[in-house]
Write an enzyme that holds these catalytic residues in place. Sequence first.
Site, PDB file in Angstrom:
ATOM      1  CG  ASP A 143      -0.661 -14.102  -0.612  1.00 21.21           C
ATOM      2  OD1 ASP A 143       0.003 -14.440  -1.402  1.00 21.21           O
ATOM      3  OD2 ASP A 143      -0.157 -12.464  -0.375  1.00 21.21           O
ATOM      4  CE1 TYR A 175      -3.055  -2.663  -0.254  1.00 17.93           C
ATOM      5  CE2 TYR A 175      -2.995  -3.303   2.514  1.00 17.93           C
ATOM      6  CZ  TYR A 175      -3.554  -3.588   1.508  1.00 17.93           C
ATOM      7  OH  TYR A 175      -4.246  -4.307   1.244  1.00 17.93           O
TER       8      TYR A 175
END
Lengths: 94, 377
Positions: B238, B123
């Site tokens: 994931d 991020y």
Amino acid sequence: MKKAIQVSTEELAFQLAPSETLLEGLERTGHQVEYQCRSGYCGSCRVTLHSGSVHYETTPLAHLNKNEILPCCCRPLEPIEVSIGLKVKAKKSA
Amino acid sequence: MKYSTFSLADNDQLKEPMFFGRPVNVARYDQQKYPIFEKLIEKQLSFFWRPEEVDVSQDRSDYRNLPEHEKHIFISNLKYQTLLDSIQGRSPNVAFLPLVSIPELETWIETWSFSETIHSRSYTHIIRNIVNDPAVVFDDIMRNQHIIERATDISKHYDDLIQYTLLYTKLGAGTHTVNGETHQVNLFELKRKLYLCMMSVNVLEAIRFYVSFACSFAFAERRLMEGNAKIIRLIARDEALHLTGTQHIINIMQEGKDDPEMAEVARSCREESIEIFRHAAQQEKEWAEYLFRDGSMIGLNKGILDQYIEYITNHRMDAVGLEPIFEKATQNPIPWINAWLVSDNVQVAPQEVEVSSYLVGQIDSEISADDLGDFEL
Ligand code: FES
Ligand SMILES: [Fe+2]
Ligand SMILES: [Fe+2]
């Protein structure tokens, strides 16, 4: 040699070609099926098997309850019956 | 149950339950009570990726050209994802590790949580690229009422479990008054807190994240913010593994396989578990309201996102043995999301975005015996 296998769902029956996975077969015939990994580890495609049996080349990682199968990576061994319906759109055009 | 970083009990690890047995001593994987956790570890390691390897440079001009209300959607969504992974990057370790009793599960939890830290780092990678001063985005996470409301709800179950574990390990079962506050402490209640926490983690990873993915991919559907989408695809891969992990843990608990009392705990938590799902779905709908407050975007609006929330909530409840709560939500209102979520992209390559797994040089860890059939050593 592998042959086509009959798959019955809540709304229709079709022949699963030897070259396609059960998930592909369900998609081809307009079923409301989920998927993410298409290789047995996410569990998204999980459906309930009512009759018949399936086989896995390698044991999938996703969690399965009794009578549940993963269409993305299982191979039906005989005619099977699974609980899954059609997409709404497919229903209209059918 | 006293925690030690290296329990001196010469125990048979195969006889320990997943949680609340003796703390793990030797980290050994030659024998496993639950091989599934070892397989999850291997899979997670094969997924390893680094955010910096994904080129997000094109996103900068895409972002600059977005209308204001879409900038709000994009950035708010990113802030929310940042919040979720901030929590996930530490909490499984802090909350679950002191309670675990088998090495393969202990290592799975660490591997899982580590992969969340990669998400967090990604991020920063994304935000650094689209705005000149990343602090503007990050600082607002702690000051934005809409995000803070969610944070409290998500961390609540973890914090509850952590506090109660401290009381139990320090003082044992009984009625204790600490700083003027009275606590009833017993192992059954501690197990309940663990179970409910696991449910809420499942909701976080299986619902909240997917709602945010829908927003990320709605931009990519229009060929915007594609670098971001590449990263989100890696994250989604994931997350799919993480939720499989929590589903396994929850299921072993429900069956009471290694701790019969856990089955009773699970039964006693049923109503509360349903409430966790219901409440999260409600909260995600409120979030959608905030996201689209200044206008919808092409392909996604509050109504569609609400339908997706209900649909995915039903789907995830079913996976942990709970009856779906939204009767009408049987169809995925945004089927295109799956083409973005698909991990190996064998069939559909949505538009031109490079396949993320090639991009980071992922090694296909799944070689079947057939592939090696002709090899002789
Ligand atoms: S699509 Fe992931 S398990 Fe079938
Ligand atoms: Fe994550
Ligand atoms: Fe996760």
